[in-house]
Every structure is written in C-alpha cells, then in structure tokens.
Motif scaffolding. Structure first.
Motif, PDB file in Angstrom:
ATOM      1  N   GLU A 115      12.851 -12.039  -3.552  1.00 15.66           N
ATOM      2  CA  GLU A 115      12.905 -10.777  -2.820  1.00 15.66           C
ATOM      3  C   GLU A 115      14.325 -10.514  -2.314  1.00 15.66           C
ATOM      4  O   GLU A 115      14.834  -9.390  -2.406  1.00 15.66           O
ATOM      5  CB  GLU A 115      11.931 -10.822  -1.641  1.00 15.66           C
TER       6      GLU A 115
ATOM      7  N   LYS B 157      10.752  -7.000  -8.655  1.00 15.81           N
ATOM      8  CA  LYS B 157      10.311  -5.732  -8.070  1.00 15.81           C
ATOM      9  C   LYS B 157       8.883  -5.403  -8.500  1.00 15.81           C
ATOM     10  O   LYS B 157       8.080  -4.916  -7.700  1.00 15.81           O
ATOM     11  CB  LYS B 157      11.265  -4.615  -8.499  1.00 15.81           C
ATOM     12  N   GLN B 158       8.558  -5.663  -9.762  1.00 16.92           N
ATOM     13  CA  GLN B 158       7.223  -5.372 -10.277  1.00 16.92           C
ATOM     14  C   GLN B 158       6.176  -6.325  -9.709  1.00 16.92           C
ATOM     15  O   GLN B 158       5.030  -5.943  -9.477  1.00 16.92           O
ATOM     16  CB  GLN B 158       7.236  -5.461 -11.808  1.00 16.92           C
TER      17      GLN B 158
ATOM     18  N   TYR C 225       6.391  -7.973  -6.776  1.00 14.72           N
ATOM     19  CA  TYR C 225       6.387  -8.015  -5.313  1.00 14.72           C
ATOM     20  C   TYR C 225       5.091  -7.486  -4.698  1.00 14.72           C
ATOM     21  O   TYR C 225       4.506  -8.149  -3.823  1.00 14.72           O
ATOM     22  CB  TYR C 225       7.600  -7.258  -4.779  1.00 14.72           C
ATOM     23  N   PRO C 226       4.587  -6.296  -5.090  1.00 16.17           N
ATOM     24  CA  PRO C 226       3.343  -5.801  -4.473  1.00 16.17           C
ATOM     25  C   PRO C 226       2.163  -6.745  -4.672  1.00 16.17           C
ATOM     26  O   PRO C 226       1.351  -6.943  -3.756  1.00 16.17           O
ATOM     27  CB  PRO C 226       3.108  -4.456  -5.195  1.00 16.17           C
TER      28      PRO C 226
ATOM     29  N   ILE D 257       2.617  -9.843  -2.321  1.00 15.20           N
ATOM     30  CA  ILE D 257       2.259  -9.557  -0.931  1.00 15.20           C
ATOM     31  C   ILE D 257       0.751  -9.533  -0.753  1.00 15.20           C
ATOM     32  O   ILE D 257       0.210 -10.077   0.223  1.00 15.20           O
ATOM     33  CB  ILE D 257       2.877  -8.216  -0.479  1.00 15.20           C
ATOM     34  N   ALA D 258       0.046  -8.915  -1.688  1.00 13.14           N
ATOM     35  CA  ALA D 258      -1.418  -8.844  -1.607  1.00 13.14           C
ATOM     36  C   ALA D 258      -2.041 -10.228  -1.709  1.00 13.14           C
ATOM     37  O   ALA D 258      -2.987 -10.560  -0.979  1.00 13.14           O
ATOM     38  CB  ALA D 258      -1.956  -7.934  -2.708  1.00 13.14           C
TER      39      ALA D 258
ATOM     40  N   SER E 182      -3.778  -6.634 -11.318  1.00 11.86           N
ATOM     41  CA  SER E 182      -4.354  -5.766 -10.300  1.00 11.86           C
ATOM     42  C   SER E 182      -5.839  -6.046 -10.119  1.00 11.86           C
ATOM     43  O   SER E 182      -6.340  -6.136  -8.984  1.00 11.86           O
ATOM     44  CB  SER E 182      -4.139  -4.301 -10.692  1.00 11.86           C
TER      45      SER E 182
END
Length: 202
Positions: free
Chosen positions: A56, A86-87, A89-90, A93-94, A158
C-alpha cells in the motif's frame, strides 16, 4: 553542505522498490490471499490477510511520483506492481475486516459452548481454507479447483470475499443469539448447565 543529488536519490529509491517487489513476488503477494501466522500476543496460529502494508505504501509513493511527472523514470515492473496492488487493495481490506471480526467473535465462545455454533464455525473455516493451500480434516466440499488466489479473476475474488463476510456475520448473529439466551454469559464456562440444556434441545 553537499548538494542534494535528486537523480541519485531517485535511482536508489527505485532500486529499493525493485528489491522489495522481488522478495514479495517470490513469496506471498502472488500466491494466496490468506496466510496463517503466529500471533505474538497469544502465541497461537491465526489467519491473516496476505497483503503486506508495504504494498500500500509503495502504491501511494508511485502515484505521487506519477503525478509529479516522473512516470517515464519509473520501471514498468514497478508501475505494474503498483497497479496490481491497487486492484487487490479493496479485497485485502474486506478480508482483513472479516478475519478481525471472526477472531473477535471467536474469542467470545467458550470451549463448552462451541457445539452450539459448530455449523457456523465450520462454514467460516471452510471458506477461509479456500484462501490458502490447505484442506481441513473436516472438509468435504473444498476441491482443488476452488482454491482462491490473488491471480483469480475479480469475479471469483469478489464472490469469495462476500461469502467470507456473510459467513462471519452469521457466526456473529448466532453468538449474539446465544448470549441473549444464556444471559450474556457466552464468554465463560459458567453456564455449562444451561448450555447442556440448549444442546439437548438442538
């Protein structure tokens, strides 16, 4: 005072980045989204998100340099790693949030009460096991083809992250339900008689 050599500083920084990326690529970053590590506080093995904080930090530094107009000076390998981080990272975090919630609620369940939340516990563990290279002794569902890796498609990642979050939420809801049924004593073994009654009724 010697004149600051900006180019030399930049080259040294890029070299450090490339070295760090080489280490990450050969170990964790390009493998599974979960890693099992020993908790230094409890000395127990816990599942944690497999996304180094340095990734990060590196991504932020690269974005700043690109904004300042240094994009052409940054090696493609570093830019690619920045975009990759960057891809991811979300998702990272989840996953981190879900695992923290799991560890927190897991600590509220005394050993004598585990049978009351066993279905929910097993469900969380099954899903976690899909995120690193292991097959649980209790697993009957996880097949090799269902392993989730960082290089899995965005849709697969996802879907898996959503399943993990949902399973942890169900465990939390079950523990809250038991807490109300047992008078808020889920965190101890003091309600064994009540627990036996509940077990007999389930």
């Amino acid at each position: 005072m010697a004149k600051l050599d900006a180019k030399a500083f930049f080259r040294n920084r890029v070299t450090a980045w490339e070295k760090e990326l080489t280490i990450q690529a050969s170990s964790r970053l390009n493998s599974y989204p979960i890693v099992v590590e020993k908790d230094v506080r409890t000395n127990e093995l816990v599942a944690t998100v497999n996304f180094p904080e340095k990734s990060e930090t590196l991504a932020k530094e690269i974005r700043q340099l690109v904004w300042l107009g240094f994009e052409k000076e940054i090696p493609r390998s570093v830019l690619a790693a920045c975009e990759e981080a960057k891809q991811r990272y979300p998702f990272a975090i989840a996953i981190k949030t879900a695992l923290r919630s799991y560890q927190s609620v897991r600590g509220l369940v005394a050993p004598s009460l585990e049978p009351l939340v066993l279905p929910q516990l097993l469900d969380v563990r099954e899903i976690i096991s899909e995120g690193f290279e292991v097959k649980l002794d209790t697993s009957k569902k996880v097949a090799k083809k269902r392993r989730i890796r960082w290089d899995s498609s965005s849709e697969e990642l996802s879907s898996w992250v959503t399943r993990l979050s949902d399973s942890v939420t169900k465990l939390e809801e079950r523990v809250e339900e038991l807490s109300r049924m047992l008078g808020g004593a889920v965190i101890t073994d003091a309600t064994r008689e009540n627990a036996r009654e509940l077990l007999a009724a389930t």
